[in-house]
Scaffold this motif. Structure first.
Motif, PDB file in Angstrom:
ATOM      1  N   GLU A  38       4.298  -6.671  -0.878  1.00 60.38           N
ATOM      2  CA  GLU A  38       3.875  -5.598  -1.996  1.00 60.38           C
ATOM      3  C   GLU A  38       3.195  -6.349  -3.074  1.00 60.38           C
ATOM      4  O   GLU A  38       2.134  -5.817  -3.529  1.00 60.38           O
ATOM      5  CB  GLU A  38       5.136  -4.860  -2.590  1.00 60.38           C
ATOM      6  CG  GLU A  38       4.887  -3.929  -3.638  1.00 60.38           C
ATOM      7  CD  GLU A  38       5.954  -3.332  -4.197  1.00 60.38           C
ATOM      8  OE1 GLU A  38       5.895  -2.526  -5.123  1.00 60.38           O
ATOM      9  OE2 GLU A  38       7.243  -3.494  -3.442  1.00 60.38           O
ATOM     10  N   GLU A  41      -0.583  -6.647  -2.626  1.00 64.24           N
ATOM     11  CA  GLU A  41      -1.369  -5.604  -2.676  1.00 64.24           C
ATOM     12  C   GLU A  41      -1.984  -5.653  -3.927  1.00 64.24           C
ATOM     13  O   GLU A  41      -2.990  -5.168  -4.215  1.00 64.24           O
ATOM     14  CB  GLU A  41      -0.479  -4.385  -2.554  1.00 64.24           C
ATOM     15  CG  GLU A  41       0.067  -4.037  -1.295  1.00 64.24           C
ATOM     16  CD  GLU A  41       0.691  -2.812  -0.932  1.00 64.24           C
ATOM     17  OE1 GLU A  41       0.386  -1.820  -2.120  1.00 64.24           O
ATOM     18  OE2 GLU A  41       1.549  -2.771  -0.158  1.00 64.24           O
ATOM     19  N   ALA A  76      -4.765  -4.420   4.301  1.00 67.32           N
ATOM     20  CA  ALA A  76      -5.736  -4.841   3.025  1.00 67.32           C
ATOM     21  C   ALA A  76      -7.328  -4.144   3.416  1.00 67.32           C
ATOM     22  O   ALA A  76      -7.889  -3.807   2.630  1.00 67.32           O
ATOM     23  CB  ALA A  76      -5.460  -6.468   3.111  1.00 67.32           C
TER      24      ALA A  76
END
Length: 261
Positions: A38, A41, A76
């Protein structure tokens, strides 16, 4: 000339899963689902924003991991990255931070870069030292733990927030930066982005492609070793205090007995 941005990302075990150690005291990855870390990200998001603000830029996402790590790359790519690099080799099993930074640095050099963007830490190891190790290996400045970041005129600039003050920091490119979870919410992949990601190139390299010897990585090449591991004890039901006029006193006595007060 195009601004070459490389984002390092990690495929991590799902923190909500039931994780176990294998016989060699490494995490049994076959026993738990994985996903894109996370915190990485946020790094992808900031790289995309820098790319969108530039006249000409390309975002490459890079990971080191097993076959399933391609799932992190696809996430991604669906967010908007242009291409991906996956470093996979059986000899990487058990590699620690030092070895991982070596492989990442070799891959970044081979790919070519102006800016490396990383998350502040991975959600499994949480060491947070990979950006500094990369900067040292690549011989470039590091500007870490940024809550804001931008690139203009060959310089990366950002804001680092501390407990009592905020700093404005900058470095000349090429450079390595890391961003925190306060840098801005990561975009959610659209259906169009998910479909487009399937057609974006994913390059696969092994250790021989990077001129890295097997004894420099893996368990045998690790600087850190896990000597022992044990299952965490199961949670007990705890102590129930029934309030029949003496509840506050009983609670205070319990807290005192546990040395909480």
């Amino acid at each position: 000339m195009s601004l070459r941005i490389v984002v390092t990302v990690k495929y991590v075990p799902d923190a909500t899963g039931d994780r176990h150690f294998a016989d060699d005291l490494t995490l049994d990855r076959d026993d738990v689902d994985g996903l894109l870390s996370e915190l990485d990200e946020y790094a992808v998001e900031q790289a995309l924003q820098i790319s969108e603000a530039a006249d000409d830029a390309e975002v490459t996402v890079l990971t080191v991991g097993p076959e399933d790590a391609k799932d992190a790359l696809r996430k991604a790519l669906s967010m908007g990255a242009d291409k991906a690099i996956h470093v996979e080799d059986d000899d990487l099993h058990g590699t620690d931070l030092i070895g991982t930074s070596l492989v990442l640095a070799k891959a970044i050099e081979k790919a070519g870069f102006d800016l490396v963007v990383s998350g502040m830490a991975s959600t499994d190891g949480t060491a947070g030292v990979i950006p500094a190790l990369l900067a040292e290996r690549l011989g470039v400045p590091q500007v870490t733990l940024l809550s804001e970041v931008s690139v203009e005129g060959g310089t990366v600039t950002g804001r680092r927030d501390g407990d009592t003050a905020s700093e404005q920091v900058q470095a000349a490119l090429p450079a390595v930066v890391s961003v925190t979870d306060q840098s801005g919410e990561a975009r959610y992949p659209s259906f169009k982005g998910i479909m487009a990601a399937k057609k974006k190139p994913v390059t696969s390299w092994d250790l021989s492609d990077l001129d890295v010897e097997a004894d420099e990585v893996g368990l045998d090449g690790a600087f850190t070793v896990v000597d022992a591991a044990a299952e965490r004890p199961a949670r007990t039901a705890g102590t129930i205090v029934k309030d029949e006029g003496e509840g506050g006193k009983q609670l205070a006595e319990f807290l005192a007995g546990q040395k909480f007060i």
